[in-house]
Design a protein around this motif. Structure first.
Motif, PDB file in Angstrom:
ATOM      1  N   HIS A  71       1.090   1.590  -1.539  1.00  0.00           N
ATOM      2  CA  HIS A  71       0.328   2.086  -2.844  1.00  0.00           C
ATOM      3  C   HIS A  71       0.827   1.215  -4.006  1.00  0.00           C
ATOM      4  O   HIS A  71       2.177   0.647  -3.849  1.00  0.00           O
ATOM      5  CB  HIS A  71       0.659   3.559  -3.057  1.00  0.00           C
ATOM      6  N   ALA A  72       0.192   0.801  -4.982  1.00  0.00           N
ATOM      7  CA  ALA A  72       0.432   0.055  -5.981  1.00  0.00           C
ATOM      8  C   ALA A  72       1.722   0.851  -6.849  1.00  0.00           C
ATOM      9  O   ALA A  72       2.469   0.001  -7.424  1.00  0.00           O
ATOM     10  CB  ALA A  72      -0.753   0.021  -7.113  1.00  0.00           C
ATOM     11  N   GLY A  73       1.823   2.113  -6.723  1.00  0.00           N
ATOM     12  CA  GLY A  73       2.949   2.776  -7.630  1.00  0.00           C
ATOM     13  C   GLY A  73       4.356   2.907  -6.749  1.00  0.00           C
ATOM     14  O   GLY A  73       5.252   3.350  -7.106  1.00  0.00           O
ATOM     15  N   LEU A  74       4.246   2.081  -5.440  1.00  0.00           N
ATOM     16  CA  LEU A  74       5.385   2.192  -4.674  1.00  0.00           C
ATOM     17  C   LEU A  74       5.805   0.562  -4.171  1.00  0.00           C
ATOM     18  O   LEU A  74       5.096  -0.213  -4.000  1.00  0.00           O
ATOM     19  CB  LEU A  74       5.301   2.933  -3.335  1.00  0.00           C
ATOM     20  N   GLN A 123      -0.306   7.148 -14.000  1.00  0.00           N
ATOM     21  CA  GLN A 123       0.274   6.394 -12.890  1.00  0.00           C
ATOM     22  C   GLN A 123       1.095   7.179 -11.900  1.00  0.00           C
ATOM     23  O   GLN A 123       1.067   6.949 -10.549  1.00  0.00           O
ATOM     24  CB  GLN A 123       0.957   5.054 -13.366  1.00  0.00           C
ATOM     25  N   ILE A 124       2.204   7.709 -12.520  1.00  0.00           N
ATOM     26  CA  ILE A 124       3.051   8.439 -11.409  1.00  0.00           C
ATOM     27  C   ILE A 124       2.327   9.530 -10.914  1.00  0.00           C
ATOM     28  O   ILE A 124       2.704   9.762  -9.605  1.00  0.00           O
ATOM     29  CB  ILE A 124       4.260   9.013 -12.445  1.00  0.00           C
ATOM     30  N   ILE A 131       1.857  10.242  -1.687  1.00  0.00           N
ATOM     31  CA  ILE A 131       2.714  10.828  -1.135  1.00  0.00           C
ATOM     32  C   ILE A 131       2.449  12.123  -0.748  1.00  0.00           C
ATOM     33  O   ILE A 131       2.873  12.617   0.527  1.00  0.00           O
ATOM     34  CB  ILE A 131       4.140  10.525  -1.370  1.00  0.00           C
ATOM     35  N   HIS A 132       1.968  13.175  -1.313  1.00  0.00           N
ATOM     36  CA  HIS A 132       1.777  14.418  -1.124  1.00  0.00           C
ATOM     37  C   HIS A 132       0.682  14.709  -0.236  1.00  0.00           C
ATOM     38  O   HIS A 132       0.705  15.758   0.448  1.00  0.00           O
ATOM     39  CB  HIS A 132       1.334  15.286  -2.439  1.00  0.00           C
ATOM     40  N   LYS A 155       6.601   1.852 -10.935  1.00  0.00           N
ATOM     41  CA  LYS A 155       7.121   2.051  -9.360  1.00  0.00           C
ATOM     42  C   LYS A 155       7.839   3.153  -9.182  1.00  0.00           C
ATOM     43  O   LYS A 155       8.904   3.133  -9.747  1.00  0.00           O
ATOM     44  CB  LYS A 155       7.745   0.748  -8.992  1.00  0.00           C
ATOM     45  N   LEU A 156       7.512   3.833  -8.259  1.00  0.00           N
ATOM     46  CA  LEU A 156       8.328   5.065  -8.024  1.00  0.00           C
ATOM     47  C   LEU A 156       9.462   4.671  -6.892  1.00  0.00           C
ATOM     48  O   LEU A 156       9.010   4.270  -5.760  1.00  0.00           O
ATOM     49  CB  LEU A 156       7.399   6.288  -7.297  1.00  0.00           C
ATOM     50  N   LEU A 157      10.741   5.010  -7.152  1.00  0.00           N
ATOM     51  CA  LEU A 157      11.854   4.560  -6.378  1.00  0.00           C
ATOM     52  C   LEU A 157      12.735   5.763  -5.653  1.00  0.00           C
ATOM     53  O   LEU A 157      12.408   6.724  -5.945  1.00  0.00           O
ATOM     54  CB  LEU A 157      12.983   3.582  -7.123  1.00  0.00           C
ATOM     55  N   ASP A 158      13.188   5.341  -4.662  1.00  0.00           N
ATOM     56  CA  ASP A 158      14.251   6.253  -3.909  1.00  0.00           C
ATOM     57  C   ASP A 158      13.861   7.611  -3.220  1.00  0.00           C
ATOM     58  O   ASP A 158      13.872   8.626  -4.013  1.00  0.00           O
ATOM     59  CB  ASP A 158      15.455   6.554  -4.889  1.00  0.00           C
TER      60      ASP A 158
END
Length: 468
Positions: A71-74, A123-124, A131-132, A155-158
């Motif tokens: 995904h573009a956000g990961l 975006q988030i 992911i949900h 970008k969502l991390l961790d």
């Protein structure tokens, strides 16, 4: 210079309680990367902390999740070493060039322009919807876990403390362990064995948006007072702190910060959809909130329609495989369709199959955060099964247990207590004291008992005038 595998660890760029992230150099492919290793302090056994083995298990699961999503956000996971001692493990990630959201907020004086805050939130939310759909619950959404790159793109991390559902992903949270960052944690995260659902991340998203707009999280102070506030206090509306915030955003924020999961938005996709009208239309960085024809706006996980259906026996196996792996968003529409197709009350085999599909669909709703819908479906199914099956029937025992657990999760503790009082002896006798469902019911039952919850008395029927 320290090396691990073929990677030179050059500059420490991220440091958390579980892991360290190094800007590194891939000596074989000649490119910069980010290498994550386990925090060396976590490799030493210490009292009252997670064991090195448990840390390593979480580390390996984070790598598996990194490979699971595109995904573009990961960030993209390039490689990983997951065998050997904990000190030998590492992950190799795409190197993200930018700043984390906490630094962006600091540079902007604590809060962002309204359109920028909303654009980042969309975006988030789009990333969370991705992911949900499995579902995976991030559980630690906070500014330092959001990278903002040029564009800007988040970008969502961790995923180190993510909650993952499915038989392939065992529970890693230790008894009494509190996971997350207090300022952004939902009320259910402070409850022993609280139900963690996608709306748990949406509460944290509300905290993030509130901070981006106002310059502070909804609640501040020491950890104990913030924890209590998440459970009991209503935050000041954001518009009181920043009057130019549109009323619709205030309303959305309050729904995201609702105490009960059932009162929050149905999905992250729906949040993005609700925010879209407030954004500058020409902004090219925003993910589309349009839906395909026939696809619900709050159901991004619905699989594409197929022109010709496979035989039901094959689709049952497909649904079971998705269910067992925790892909509840994909399994749900299959079970819904199978439940309708197999409905044939005069055929005992098909009637049982229908009940099993309906029970699986209700469980999918529960794990996807649709708690009121799950409770309604389980309650209706329990009433029907009670008429046709013996009290010790395993499916009926499971369905009745889920009714009680969902009554408690939907803030109906008295009803839950009554349900548990009726079902627990049967669970103990027919499933056994150590069965996972018996344990789950016993834990919540005991907690309600300790809280002194009373079983509601049935309302007496009104006496008709003139009756003697």
């Amino acid at each position: 210079m320290r090396t691990i595998g073929r990677f030179e660890l050059r500059t420490l760029i991220g440091q958390g309680s579980m892991g360290h992230v190094w800007q590194s150099w891939d000596t074989q492919l000649k490119r910069p990367v980010a290498v994550k290793i386990i925090n060396p302090e976590r490799l030493v056994e210490q009292p009252n902390t997670i064991s090195p083995e448990a840390v390593a298990a979480r580390f390996c699961r984070e790598a598996e999740l990194g490979a699971r999503f595109i995904h573009a956000g990961l960030p993209m996971l390039y490689d990983a070493e997951l065998n050997g001692s904990p000190s030998d493990l590492y992950m190799v990630w795409e190197l993200i060039v930018g700043q984390d959201l906490s630094q962006v907020l600091k540079d902007e004086g604590g809060r962002l322009p309204i359109n920028q805050a909303l654009a980042l939130t969309v975006q988030i939310a789009d990333t969370l919807a991705c992911i949900h759909a499995d579902p995976v619950i991030h559980r630690d959404l906070k500014p330092s876990n959001i990278m903002v790159t040029g564009g800007p793109q988040t970008k969502l991390l961790d995923f180190g403390v993510a909650a993952v559902y499915g038989d392939d992903y065992p529970r890693l949270t230790q008894e009494g362990q509190l996971l997350g960052t207090v300022a952004y944690m939902a009320p259910e995260q402070f409850i022993h064995r609280g139900v963690i659902v996608p709306q748990t991340d949406l509460y944290a998203l509300g905290c993030l948006l509130y901070e981006m707009l106002t310059g502070q999280p909804p609640f501040t102070g020491d950890a104990a007072s913030v924890m209590d506030a998440h459970r009991t206090r209503i935050p000041i509306t954001a518009s009181e702190l920043r009057p130019d915030i549109p009323p619709g955003i205030d309303d959305l924020l309050m729904s995201l910060l609702a105490k009960e999961t059932a009162d929050r938005p149905a999905s992250a996709h729906l949040v993005a959809h609700q925010l879209a009208p407030y954004l500058t239309p020409s902004d090219p960085t925003q993910p589309s909130t349009d839906t395909e024809p026939g696809q619900a706006a709050d159901d991004p996980a619905a699989p594409p329609a197929t022109p010709e259906l496979l035989p039901a026996a094959i689709r049952i196996v497909q649904a079971q495989a998705l269910f067992d792996a925790g892909h509840f968003g994909e399994a749900l529409p299959l079970y819904n369709k199978l439940g309708l197709e197999t409905a044939a009350p005069e055929d005992e085999h098909h009637s049982r199959l229908t009940a099993e599909c309906r029970a699986k669909a209700a469980f999918c709703h529960m794990r996807l955060g649709n708690l009121p819908k799950a409770l309604d479906d389980y309650t209706a199914l329990a009433a029907e099964l009670t008429q046709d099956t013996q009290p010790e029937d395993h499916l009926l025992l499971e369905v009745r247990s889920r009714v009680g657990l969902l009554q408690e999760a939907n803030n109906r503790p008295g009803e839950a207590l009554a349900t548990f009082a009726a079902i627990y002896p049967l669970l103990f006798q027919h499933l056994g004291p150590d069965a996972s469902l018996t344990n789950e019911v016993r834990t919540v039952f005991n907690r309600l008992n300790r809280l002194g919850i009373n079983i509601p008395r049935p309302t007496p029927a009104p006496v008709e005038q003139g009756a003697t």
